[in-house]
Design an enzyme around this catalytic site. Structure first.
Site: not given
Ligand code: CO
Length: 165
Positions: A46, A51, A89-90, A131-132, A135
């Site tokens: 995701g 991000q 998380c990326l 999660h997304e 964000h």
């Molecule tokens: Co994330």
């Protein structure tokens, strides 16, 4: 398509509330394609537009064995149950934590063309949706840890096979 740079925890944009998309134009389609490419290159499941430094309510999700999902202006409309998840998380590579997430999530959103869509999900997809969408509201997974002080370096953990988003 172009891969974009993923911003990391500490960048103010990750704490801002992203803005609603109003124009379903070519620029949005390019953004979505770039987000898909960036997510895949990073081996994520995701990615949210903030991000990559874009303060818009757009996210892409692709869990294993499922088609990719593009969500524009998504809203969680129902959450049921609670479970603990291993999560990363990326924007914070190399770390994971144990979060509290819902067992079942219902989301409404628009697709890249502005058409309405609804998703009901459990398991990894429900976790990724929460999660997304978090964000887009400036919330990070480190805000929903079961123990605020505990995150783990993934190189210190046995491989749990869980991807990052
Ligand atoms: Co994330």
């Amino acid at each position: 398509m172009a891969r974009r740079k993923i911003v990391l925890f500490g960048e103010p944009i990750l704490r801002e509330k992203a803005k609603r998309v109003r124009n379903f134009d070519k620029e949005l389609k390019i953004l979505v394609q770039d987000m898909l490419e960036t997510m895949r290159q990073a081996d994520g499941i995701g990615l949210a537009a903030p991000q990559i430094g874009i303060p818009l309510r757009v996210t892409v999700i692709e869990v294993p064995e499922e088609d990719p999902i593009v969500l524009v202006n998504p809203e969680v409309v129902e959450q049921q149950g609670q479970r603990q998840c291993s999560e990363g998380c990326l924007s914070y590579p190399g770390y994971r934590g144990v979060t509290n997430r819902s067992e079942l999530v219902r989301v409404k959103a628009l697709d890249v063309n502005g058409e309405k869509l609804r998703i009901k999900a459990d398991g990894l997809l429900a976790q990724a949706l929460e999660h997304e969408i978090d964000h887009l509201n400036g919330i990070l997974y480190t805000d929903v840890l079961i123990d605020k002080n505990k995150i783990y370096r993934t190189d210190m953990l046995p491989e749990d096979g869980q991807p990052e988003s």
